[in-house]
Design a protein around this motif. Structure first.
Motif, short mmCIF file in Angstrom:
data_model
loop_
_atom_site.label_atom_id
_atom_site.label_comp_id
_atom_site.label_asym_id
_atom_site.label_seq_id
_atom_site.Cartn_x
_atom_site.Cartn_y
_atom_site.Cartn_z
N GLU A 1 -11.30 0.17 128.43
CA GLU A 1 -12.28 0.78 127.55
C GLU A 1 -11.92 0.53 126.09
OE1 GLU A 1 -14.24 4.69 129.52
OE2 GLU A 1 -12.19 4.94 128.80
N ILE A 2 -12.94 0.51 125.26
CA ILE A 2 -12.76 0.44 123.81
C ILE A 2 -13.09 1.81 123.23
CG2 ILE A 2 -13.46 -0.69 121.67
CD1 ILE A 2 -12.08 -2.53 123.64
N VAL A 3 -12.21 2.33 122.37
CA VAL A 3 -12.45 3.63 121.73
C VAL A 3 -12.68 3.38 120.24
CG1 VAL A 3 -11.61 5.97 121.39
CG2 VAL A 3 -10.90 4.68 123.41
N ILE A 4 -13.86 3.77 119.78
CA ILE A 4 -14.23 3.62 118.37
C ILE A 4 -13.96 4.95 117.65
CG2 ILE A 4 -16.10 2.93 116.81
CD1 ILE A 4 -15.48 0.79 118.83
N ASN A 5 -13.77 4.86 116.33
CA ASN A 5 -13.53 6.04 115.48
C ASN A 5 -12.19 6.72 115.79
OD1 ASN A 5 -15.89 5.74 114.10
ND2 ASN A 5 -16.96 7.47 115.01
N VAL A 6 -11.14 5.92 115.89
CA VAL A 6 -9.82 6.51 116.12
C VAL A 6 -9.11 6.84 114.81
CG1 VAL A 6 -9.56 5.38 118.35
CG2 VAL A 6 -8.67 4.26 116.30
N HIS A 7 -9.60 6.29 113.69
CA HIS A 7 -8.98 6.58 112.39
C HIS A 7 -10.06 6.63 111.32
CE1 HIS A 7 -6.15 6.66 109.09
NE2 HIS A 7 -6.82 5.67 108.53
N PRO A 8 -9.98 7.65 110.44
CA PRO A 8 -9.13 8.83 110.60
C PRO A 8 -9.68 9.74 111.69
CG PRO A 8 -10.59 9.13 108.74
CD PRO A 8 -10.83 7.73 109.23
N ALA B 1 -6.72 7.64 104.75
CA ALA B 1 -7.94 7.97 105.48
C ALA B 1 -9.12 7.06 105.14
CB ALA B 1 -8.33 9.42 105.21
N THR B 2 -9.03 6.31 104.03
CA THR B 2 -10.13 5.43 103.65
C THR B 2 -9.91 3.98 104.05
OG1 THR B 2 -9.16 5.04 101.46
CG2 THR B 2 -10.68 6.91 101.68
N GLU B 3 -8.78 3.66 104.67
CA GLU B 3 -8.52 2.29 105.10
C GLU B 3 -8.44 2.23 106.63
OE1 GLU B 3 -4.73 1.02 103.54
OE2 GLU B 3 -3.65 2.68 104.45
N ARG B 4 -8.52 1.02 107.14
CA ARG B 4 -8.38 0.79 108.58
C ARG B 4 -9.46 1.49 109.41
NH1 ARG B 4 -4.43 -3.04 110.39
NH2 ARG B 4 -3.02 -3.34 108.65
#
Length: 252
Positions: free
Chosen positions: A82-89, A36-39
């Motif tokens: 479209e670009i989707v931001i905040n997909v992970h986590p 959850a802290t990477e990517r």
């Protein structure tokens, strides 16, 4: 159990294709849930024509710019991107969508390479960036790269990749692979390197995502073979494009 084994042997002897639970339940393929802290820089590139929806990965490398694969952009009439931001986590906060109109694709000698920059419609300042590579230390055969994506986590009959538009997994998937070839110029693809690992692979939906080494983006996933785990993954070598990236972004 003994009877089941006998039946499987009989089916194989008759030429009937049988998939084991292992082949049907592979992740990215053979990967694991990204921490959850990477990517956190990972984004989704979505293309839709109202009835079909395809997606790829991408990386936020600047507050205004996304780095991804050129084939992830749908140019056909009737399609929107479209670009989707905040997909992970998934707990990173509300996902934000941005519509893009003008991709910048690397071109050399009239030939487009499978690498693209997308300018965002507004600056993103609350998401960590994927650092560009230190190309004084180039990627070499034997180095380990971490790939990630939201492609299908299963395969079809005979390990065929599921078609684009398959369901997105609940967690971004990561996989570690070892570089097996470097510094190749493929006319229809670009400057590429190849990575592989036993029983591990990418799937539709994973291209465009980053190949990370030493916490830097050394590659952009391009594609794999028609069937999973049969050929190395093709990755665009970001060091070969770093000057173009910096010039496009206005970094001196």
């Amino acid at each position: 159990m003994a009877l089941l084994k006998v039946l499987l042997l009989l089916l194989l002897g008759l030429g009937v294709s049988v998939n084991s639970d292992v082949s049907l339940q592979k992740r990215i393929i053979g990967g694991y849930d990204c921490h959850a802290t990477e990517r956190l820089y990972h984004v989704r590139v979505e293309s839709s024509n109202g009835t079909h929806l395809h997606h790829c990965g991408g990386s936020l490398i600047h507050s205004w710019w996304i780095l991804t694969a050129a084939h992830c952009w749908a140019f056909e009439p009737g399609w929107t991107n479209e670009i989707v931001i905040n997909v992970h986590p998934r707990t990173a906060g509300e996902q934000r969508r941005m519509i893009q109109q003008a991709p910048v694709i690397y071109t050399q000698g009239g030939q487009q390479h499978d690498i693209m920059l997308l300018a965002l419609e507004r600056s993103i300042t609350d998401v960590p960036l994927a650092p560009l590579p230190d190309c004084r230390h180039k990627i070499r055969v034997g180095h380990v790269v971490q790939l990630a994506g939201e492609g299908a986590t299963t395969t079809g009959p005979n390990n065929q990749r599921l078609p684009p538009g398959a369901a997105i997994p609940p967690h971004l998937q990561c996989v570690d692979m070892r570089v097996v070839r470097t510094s190749l110029n493929v006319p229809t693809r670009g400057h590429v390197l190849y990575a592989a690992a036993p029983n591990k692979d990418i799937c539709y939906g994973d291209p465009g995502g980053a190949a990370m080494h030493n916490h830097m983006i050394y590659g952009v996933i391009s594609l794999g073979g028609a069937n999973a785990c049969e050929s190395p993954v093709t990755i665009l070598n970001v060091c070969e494009y770093k000057d173009w990236i910096r010039t496009t972004l206005g970094i001196h």
